[in-house]
Scaffold this active site. Structure first.
Site, PDB file in Angstrom:
ATOM      1  N   THR A  92       4.090   0.542  -2.935  1.00 54.50           N
ATOM      2  CA  THR A  92       3.853   0.265  -4.353  1.00 54.50           C
ATOM      3  C   THR A  92       4.967   0.867  -5.208  1.00 54.50           C
ATOM      4  OG1 THR A  92       2.450   2.229  -4.693  1.00 54.50           O
ATOM      5  CG2 THR A  92       1.347   0.185  -4.023  1.00 54.50           C
TER       6      THR A  92
ATOM      7  N   ILE B 164       0.847  -1.194   0.000  1.00 60.73           N
ATOM      8  CA  ILE B 164       0.000   0.000   0.000  1.00 60.73           C
ATOM      9  C   ILE B 164       0.882   1.243   0.000  1.00 60.73           C
ATOM     10  CG2 ILE B 164      -0.210  -0.051   2.532  1.00 60.73           C
ATOM     11  CD1 ILE B 164      -3.085   1.057   2.203  1.00 60.73           C
ATOM     12  N   CYS B 165       0.388   2.290  -0.626  1.00 66.50           N
ATOM     13  CA  CYS B 165       1.017   3.611  -0.589  1.00 66.50           C
ATOM     14  C   CYS B 165       2.440   3.539  -1.131  1.00 66.50           C
ATOM     15  CB  CYS B 165       0.969   4.147   0.843  1.00 66.50           C
ATOM     16  SG  CYS B 165       1.500   5.860   1.057  1.00 66.50           S
ATOM     17  N   GLY B 166       3.417   4.046  -0.404  1.00 63.89           N
ATOM     18  CA  GLY B 166       4.787   4.099  -0.875  1.00 63.89           C
ATOM     19  C   GLY B 166       5.387   2.754  -1.192  1.00 63.89           C
TER      20      GLY B 166
END
Length: 205
Positions: free
Chosen positions: A112, A108-110
């Site tokens: 990725t 999730i988020c960073g």
């Protein structure tokens, strides 16, 4: 015995992004089968880390001791460090090891962005905060597989952006097949949409 779910922990971890997933996996509420998953935290080493919210976490396991064979899933939260250099690149390389072994990974988020730099999104449907965020990552060639959705499950990979912790958890539950479809739908409607009509479904489980 169920294999544990491994939660990566590192400095600047975004506290809010994995709580729904880990709490509901651990407590086993609404699961198809009795009992939850053990949640094992994995750090760069066994030294304490400090989250974005200032919480200190003592990892259960160091990353170099983690193997896909001993895990049900690896969950990678976002963190400021994902955008600050290569300190977390070993976690992306571990994700490759998991995916190559057919063991699921959820990012999730960073996180990725870390997977994008590792080339793990080029041939899988995925999402993030925005496609432009991923396009700024060196080596990313997966824009054609980007999906503008709250969370995406493609095979063994779950991805989501920073504003979608509940949808992220939903796809983790879907991949691990822990909730029956109607229960998964009700869970998301309650926790993601504040739909009170879903409460009755969950209480009947």
């Amino acid at each position: 015995m169920k294999k544990p779910v491994h939660l990566a922990v590192y400095d600047t971890l975004a506290d809010w992004e994995t709580g729904h997933a880990t709490a509901h996996l651990r407590n086993g509420q609404f699961h198809r089968e009795p009992g939850g998953y053990e949640i094992v935290t994995v750090g760069p080493s066994l030294e304490p880390i400090t989250t974005m919210g200032g919480q200190r976490v003592l990892p259960d396991l160091a990353l170099d001791a983690l193997t896909p064979a001993g895990s049900a899933m690896l969950i990678l939260p976002g963190a400021g460090l994902w955008d600050a250099g290569d300190d977390l690149a070993p976690f992306a390389r571990k994700a490759r090891e998991f995916l190559d072994a057919g063991v699921p990974v959820a990012a999730i988020c960073g996180a990725t962005a870390g997977l994008a730099r590792e080339g793990l999104l080029d041939d899988r449907d995925h999402t993030s905060g925005a496609v432009q965020y991923l396009e700024a990552q060196a080596g990313y060639a997966g824009a054609k597989r980007y999906r503008d959705e709250d969370a995406v499950l493609d095979g063994d990979l779950v991805t989501a952006g920073p504003t979608e912790p509940v949808a992220f958890a939903r796809e983790i539950f879907r991949r691990l097949d822990v909730l029956r479809p109607e229960v998964l739908d009700a869970w998301f409607r309650l926790f993601g949409r504040s739909d009170a009509s879903a409460f009755e479904v969950l209480m009947a489980v």
